[in-house]
Design a protein around this motif. Sequence first.
Motif, mmCIF file in Angstrom:
data_model
loop_
_atom_site.group_PDB
_atom_site.id
_atom_site.type_symbol
_atom_site.label_atom_id
_atom_site.label_comp_id
_atom_site.label_asym_id
_atom_site.label_seq_id
_atom_site.Cartn_x
_atom_site.Cartn_y
_atom_site.Cartn_z
ATOM 1 N N SER A 45 0.826 -1.200 0.000
ATOM 2 C CA SER A 45 0.000 0.000 0.000
ATOM 3 C C SER A 45 0.864 1.255 0.000
ATOM 4 O O SER A 45 1.911 1.303 0.642
ATOM 5 C CB SER A 45 -0.881 -0.015 1.245
ATOM 6 O OG SER A 45 -1.474 1.233 1.474
ATOM 7 N N LEU A 46 0.410 2.266 -0.721
ATOM 8 C CA LEU A 46 1.096 3.563 -0.695
ATOM 9 C C LEU A 46 0.940 4.259 0.647
ATOM 10 O O LEU A 46 1.778 5.044 1.057
ATOM 11 C CB LEU A 46 0.540 4.475 -1.792
ATOM 12 C CG LEU A 46 0.981 4.166 -3.215
ATOM 13 C CD1 LEU A 46 0.183 5.014 -4.200
ATOM 14 C CD2 LEU A 46 2.457 4.409 -3.381
ATOM 15 N N VAL A 47 -0.152 3.969 1.334
ATOM 16 C CA VAL A 47 -0.458 4.621 2.603
ATOM 17 C C VAL A 47 0.413 4.035 3.713
ATOM 18 O O VAL A 47 0.493 2.822 3.870
ATOM 19 C CB VAL A 47 -1.948 4.451 2.960
ATOM 20 C CG1 VAL A 47 -2.255 5.051 4.317
ATOM 21 C CG2 VAL A 47 -2.821 5.052 1.884
ATOM 22 N N ALA A 48 1.044 4.902 4.482
ATOM 23 C CA ALA A 48 1.843 4.484 5.629
ATOM 24 C C ALA A 48 1.147 4.943 6.902
ATOM 25 O O ALA A 48 0.715 6.093 6.997
ATOM 26 C CB ALA A 48 3.242 5.080 5.555
ATOM 27 N N ASP A 49 1.021 4.046 7.850
ATOM 28 C CA ASP A 49 0.403 4.372 9.137
ATOM 29 C C ASP A 49 1.470 4.571 10.197
ATOM 30 O O ASP A 49 2.338 3.717 10.381
ATOM 31 C CB ASP A 49 -0.539 3.251 9.584
ATOM 32 C CG ASP A 49 -1.782 3.169 8.728
ATOM 33 O OD1 ASP A 49 -2.231 4.217 8.232
ATOM 34 O OD2 ASP A 49 -2.299 2.050 8.562
ATOM 35 N N LYS A 50 1.384 5.686 10.905
ATOM 36 C CA LYS A 50 2.302 5.961 12.008
ATOM 37 C C LYS A 50 1.828 5.178 13.224
ATOM 38 O O LYS A 50 0.645 5.171 13.544
ATOM 39 C CB LYS A 50 2.328 7.447 12.308
ATOM 40 C CG LYS A 50 3.335 7.841 13.365
ATOM 41 C CD LYS A 50 3.443 9.349 13.441
ATOM 42 C CE LYS A 50 4.395 9.800 14.510
ATOM 43 N NZ LYS A 50 5.760 9.419 14.302
ATOM 44 N N ASP A 51 2.757 4.503 13.875
ATOM 45 C CA ASP A 51 2.428 3.725 15.069
ATOM 46 C C ASP A 51 3.611 3.792 16.022
ATOM 47 O O ASP A 51 4.635 3.152 15.804
ATOM 48 C CB ASP A 51 2.112 2.280 14.695
ATOM 49 C CG ASP A 51 1.541 1.494 15.860
ATOM 50 O OD1 ASP A 51 1.731 1.899 17.032
ATOM 51 O OD2 ASP A 51 0.916 0.452 15.605
ATOM 52 N N GLU A 52 3.472 4.579 17.057
ATOM 53 C CA GLU A 52 4.564 4.787 18.009
ATOM 54 C C GLU A 52 4.844 3.561 18.868
ATOM 55 O O GLU A 52 5.844 3.517 19.580
ATOM 56 C CB GLU A 52 4.274 6.013 18.863
ATOM 57 C CG GLU A 52 4.245 7.282 18.036
ATOM 58 C CD GLU A 52 3.885 8.517 18.834
ATOM 59 O OE1 GLU A 52 3.755 8.442 20.065
ATOM 60 O OE2 GLU A 52 3.741 9.576 18.195
ATOM 61 N N ARG A 53 3.977 2.551 18.803
ATOM 62 C CA ARG A 53 4.197 1.322 19.574
ATOM 63 C C ARG A 53 5.228 0.413 18.917
ATOM 64 O O ARG A 53 5.740 -0.509 19.547
ATOM 65 C CB ARG A 53 2.887 0.541 19.718
ATOM 66 C CG ARG A 53 1.757 1.315 20.374
ATOM 67 C CD ARG A 53 0.454 0.548 20.286
ATOM 68 N NE ARG A 53 0.123 0.269 18.889
ATOM 69 C CZ ARG A 53 -0.674 -0.714 18.476
ATOM 70 N NH1 ARG A 53 -1.238 -1.520 19.345
ATOM 71 N NH2 ARG A 53 -0.923 -0.893 17.191
ATOM 72 N N LEU A 54 5.561 0.671 17.663
ATOM 73 C CA LEU A 54 6.483 -0.191 16.928
ATOM 74 C C LEU A 54 7.907 -0.073 17.455
ATOM 75 O O LEU A 54 8.328 1.015 17.868
ATOM 76 C CB LEU A 54 6.463 0.168 15.442
ATOM 77 C CG LEU A 54 5.186 -0.165 14.690
ATOM 78 C CD1 LEU A 54 5.198 0.493 13.312
ATOM 79 C CD2 LEU A 54 5.014 -1.661 14.569
ATOM 80 N N PRO A 55 8.669 -1.164 17.390
ATOM 81 C CA PRO A 55 10.092 -1.089 17.759
ATOM 82 C C PRO A 55 10.835 -0.116 16.848
ATOM 83 O O PRO A 55 10.407 0.148 15.714
ATOM 84 C CB PRO A 55 10.586 -2.526 17.531
ATOM 85 C CG PRO A 55 9.381 -3.385 17.553
ATOM 86 C CD PRO A 55 8.261 -2.524 17.034
ATOM 87 N N ASP A 56 11.955 0.394 17.316
ATOM 88 C CA ASP A 56 12.732 1.387 16.568
ATOM 89 C C ASP A 56 13.074 0.930 15.153
ATOM 90 O O ASP A 56 13.087 1.736 14.226
ATOM 91 C CB ASP A 56 14.023 1.733 17.314
ATOM 92 C CG ASP A 56 13.773 2.546 18.570
ATOM 93 O OD1 ASP A 56 12.677 3.142 18.692
ATOM 94 O OD2 ASP A 56 14.670 2.579 19.432
ATOM 95 N N GLU A 57 13.351 -0.358 14.976
ATOM 96 C CA GLU A 57 13.754 -0.853 13.660
ATOM 97 C C GLU A 57 12.655 -0.681 12.603
ATOM 98 O O GLU A 57 12.933 -0.723 11.412
ATOM 99 C CB GLU A 57 14.185 -2.308 13.737
ATOM 100 C CG GLU A 57 13.104 -3.262 14.162
ATOM 101 C CD GLU A 57 13.615 -4.677 14.395
ATOM 102 O OE1 GLU A 57 12.829 -5.490 14.898
ATOM 103 O OE2 GLU A 57 14.767 -4.962 14.079
#
Length: 85
Positions: A45-57
């Motif tokens: 998908s072209l759309v990217a979702d921001k998610d601060e719960r994700l690990p740094d990598e």
Amino acid sequence: MKKLFRFHRGGLAKSLETTIEVSGLYELRQILAKDMPFAHNVRISLVADKDERLPDEWGGYSRYVLVDFDGFHGQCIGMCNFYED
């Protein structure tokens, strides 16, 4: 930055347990062809979702990995942290 993929699971923790590093969309398609031979038209998908719960990598964002199968179009089977077409 590493190119990462994870399968869609019931929750983020379970999904992150499936994380693998791939070289790009071509390799991801090869992996999915073995794991999900019924799926075709694998795309990101072209759309990217921001998610601060994700690990740094993961860089704080994920994109949907979509496939078509059995008359269904654009089904999300996982997420990745990169875009290629």
